[in-house]
Write a protein that holds these residues in place. Structure first.
Motif, short mmCIF file in Angstrom:
data_model
loop_
_atom_site.label_atom_id
_atom_site.label_comp_id
_atom_site.label_asym_id
_atom_site.label_seq_id
_atom_site.Cartn_x
_atom_site.Cartn_y
_atom_site.Cartn_z
N VAL A 13 0.85 -1.20 0.00
CA VAL A 13 0.00 0.00 0.00
C VAL A 13 0.88 1.24 0.00
O VAL A 13 1.81 1.35 0.82
CB VAL A 13 -0.93 -0.01 1.23
CG1 VAL A 13 -1.60 1.35 1.42
CG2 VAL A 13 -1.99 -1.10 1.08
N GLY A 14 0.60 2.16 -0.92
CA GLY A 14 1.32 3.42 -0.99
C GLY A 14 0.48 4.55 -0.40
O GLY A 14 -0.71 4.67 -0.71
N ILE A 15 1.11 5.35 0.44
CA ILE A 15 0.45 6.52 1.04
C ILE A 15 1.34 7.72 0.77
O ILE A 15 2.52 7.72 1.19
CB ILE A 15 0.26 6.34 2.55
CG1 ILE A 15 -0.67 5.16 2.85
CG2 ILE A 15 -0.27 7.63 3.19
CD1 ILE A 15 -0.78 4.84 4.35
N GLY A 16 0.82 8.72 0.06
CA GLY A 16 1.67 9.90 -0.13
C GLY A 16 1.22 10.80 -1.25
O GLY A 16 0.35 10.47 -2.05
N GLY A 17 1.84 11.96 -1.29
CA GLY A 17 1.51 12.96 -2.28
C GLY A 17 1.17 14.28 -1.62
O GLY A 17 1.26 14.42 -0.39
N SER A 53 -9.05 14.14 1.47
CA SER A 53 -10.45 13.87 1.83
C SER A 53 -10.58 13.39 3.28
O SER A 53 -11.69 13.29 3.80
CB SER A 53 -11.04 12.82 0.89
OG SER A 53 -10.54 11.52 1.22
N LEU A 54 -9.45 13.08 3.90
CA LEU A 54 -9.50 12.60 5.29
C LEU A 54 -9.70 13.78 6.24
O LEU A 54 -9.02 14.79 6.12
CB LEU A 54 -8.19 11.89 5.66
CG LEU A 54 -7.85 10.61 4.91
CD1 LEU A 54 -6.44 10.14 5.29
CD2 LEU A 54 -8.87 9.51 5.21
N PRO A 55 -10.62 13.66 7.19
CA PRO A 55 -10.72 14.71 8.21
C PRO A 55 -9.51 14.67 9.13
O PRO A 55 -8.80 13.65 9.20
CB PRO A 55 -12.00 14.34 8.97
CG PRO A 55 -12.14 12.87 8.78
CD PRO A 55 -11.56 12.55 7.43
N HIS A 56 -9.29 15.76 9.81
CA HIS A 56 -8.21 15.78 10.80
C HIS A 56 -8.50 14.69 11.83
O HIS A 56 -9.59 14.65 12.40
CB HIS A 56 -8.13 17.16 11.46
CG HIS A 56 -6.83 17.43 12.12
ND1 HIS A 56 -5.98 18.43 11.73
CD2 HIS A 56 -6.22 16.80 13.14
CE1 HIS A 56 -4.90 18.41 12.49
NE2 HIS A 56 -5.02 17.42 13.35
N TYR A 57 -7.53 13.84 12.10
CA TYR A 57 -7.78 12.72 13.01
C TYR A 57 -8.04 13.23 14.42
O TYR A 57 -7.25 14.00 14.97
CB TYR A 57 -6.60 11.75 13.02
CG TYR A 57 -6.84 10.60 13.96
CD1 TYR A 57 -7.86 9.68 13.69
CD2 TYR A 57 -6.11 10.46 15.12
CE1 TYR A 57 -8.12 8.63 14.56
CE2 TYR A 57 -6.36 9.41 16.00
CZ TYR A 57 -7.37 8.51 15.71
OH TYR A 57 -7.65 7.48 16.58
N ALA A 58 -9.16 12.79 14.99
CA ALA A 58 -9.56 13.21 16.34
C ALA A 58 -9.81 11.96 17.17
O ALA A 58 -10.85 11.31 17.02
CB ALA A 58 -10.81 14.07 16.28
N LEU A 100 -1.11 9.17 8.72
CA LEU A 100 -0.40 8.27 9.63
C LEU A 100 -1.02 8.31 11.03
O LEU A 100 -1.12 7.28 11.70
CB LEU A 100 1.09 8.62 9.67
CG LEU A 100 1.80 8.50 8.31
CD1 LEU A 100 3.26 8.92 8.44
CD2 LEU A 100 1.69 7.09 7.76
N ASP A 101 -1.45 9.48 11.47
CA ASP A 101 -2.11 9.57 12.77
C ASP A 101 -3.41 8.76 12.78
O ASP A 101 -3.78 8.17 13.81
CB ASP A 101 -2.43 11.03 13.12
CG ASP A 101 -1.18 11.83 13.45
OD1 ASP A 101 -0.12 11.22 13.69
OD2 ASP A 101 -1.27 13.07 13.47
N THR A 102 -4.08 8.69 11.63
CA THR A 102 -5.33 7.93 11.52
C THR A 102 -5.09 6.44 11.79
O THR A 102 -6.00 5.72 12.22
CB THR A 102 -5.94 8.15 10.12
OG1 THR A 102 -6.15 9.55 9.92
CG2 THR A 102 -7.25 7.41 9.95
#
Ligand SMILES: Cc1cc2nc3c(=O)[nH]c(=O)nc-3n(C[C@H](O)[C@H](O)[C@H](O)COP(=O)(O)O)c2cc1C
Length: 220
Positions: A13-17, A53-58, A100-102
């Motif tokens: 899985v690639g995460i980035g950009g 599209s991800l919300p700030h992780y809470a 990554l926090d998610t």
């Protein structure tokens, strides 16, 4: 309980950009994922548009969006990852760090966070100083998440190296370096846990979408 499936290709899985449509970071990640495919892996890319599209992780909020759950499930099933970030003000970008926090949602898994997974690390920056220092910083984050940074990580100076299209790069050496990151992630997955099938209990019975080749996801 862990079972082994010797037919399955490992999933990288690639995460980035970044939010930019022509993100050099995301394009570099695409090169690395194609290197993983050449080494025998299936791949899936979560690029800048998705990360945005991800919300700030809470952590105090128990509600997760569909996009958050999609990322969490993909990482839960991944055999290896490749993470690509720009250097922003001397560190990992907020967009990538939020993703990554998610992954905190994986804390109670049989394999918590990135446990047991090889993690290829890529950094783009306008200079060698941030390329090096942010690569070290990203590897520290991977260590905190219990991942295994691959021996080779790629630091790319985007003042010198251009990615004018999704699949073009001005420097053949950088192409080789990015392919090496992907190959090392895939080879580690094959050697260490590429044939590992997580137990149903470990993944909560959730189904994962079929992996899609990285090249198909660049167009969005
Ligand atoms: C907000 C911001 C902060 C940045 N901070 C740094 C920095 O501290 N050091 C550096 O070398 N480049 C810095 N850059 C340049 C980016 O790291 C570089 O342009 C990167 O390749 C951008 O990736 P992209 O093409 O995927 O958007 C910064 C760029 C932005 C937009």
């Amino acid at each position: 309980m862990t079972s082994f499936n010797h037919q399955r290709r490992p999933l990288v899985v690639g995460i980035g950009g970044t939010t930019r449509a022509a993100s050099s970071t995301e394009r570099a990640l695409g090169f690395a994922l194609r290197g993983a495919e050449a080494a025998g892996a299936d791949t899936r890319l979560f690029g800048g548009t998705f990360l945005h599209s991800l919300p700030h992780y809470a952590p105090e909020n128990p509600q997760r969006t569909a996009e958050q759950l999609e990322l969490i499930e993909a990482v839960r099933h991944a055999d290896a990852l490749i993470i690509a970030t720009p250097g922003y003000h001397g560190g990992v970008s907020g967009l990538v760090k939020n993703a990554l926090d998610t992954l905190e949602e994986l804390r109670a898994d049989e394999r918590p966070y990135l446990d047991g997974r090889a993690i290829g690390c890529i950094v783009t920056a306008y200079g060698w100083q941030a390329a090096g220092s942010v690569l070290t910083s990203l590897r520290s984050i991977v260590h905190a998440l219990r991942g295994w940074p691959t021996p080779f990580g790629a630091g790319i100076n985007t003042l010198e190296t251009r990615f004018d299209a999704v699949d073009t790069c001005s420097d053949a050496k950088v192409v080789d370096q990015l392919a090496t990151v992907g190959q090392q992630a895939a080879q580690f997955a094959l050697a260490f846990n590429g044939h590992r099938t997580p137990s149903v209990a470990a993944v909560g019975g959730a189904a994962i979408k079929e992996a899609q080749p990285a090249r198909l996801l660049h167009a969005v």
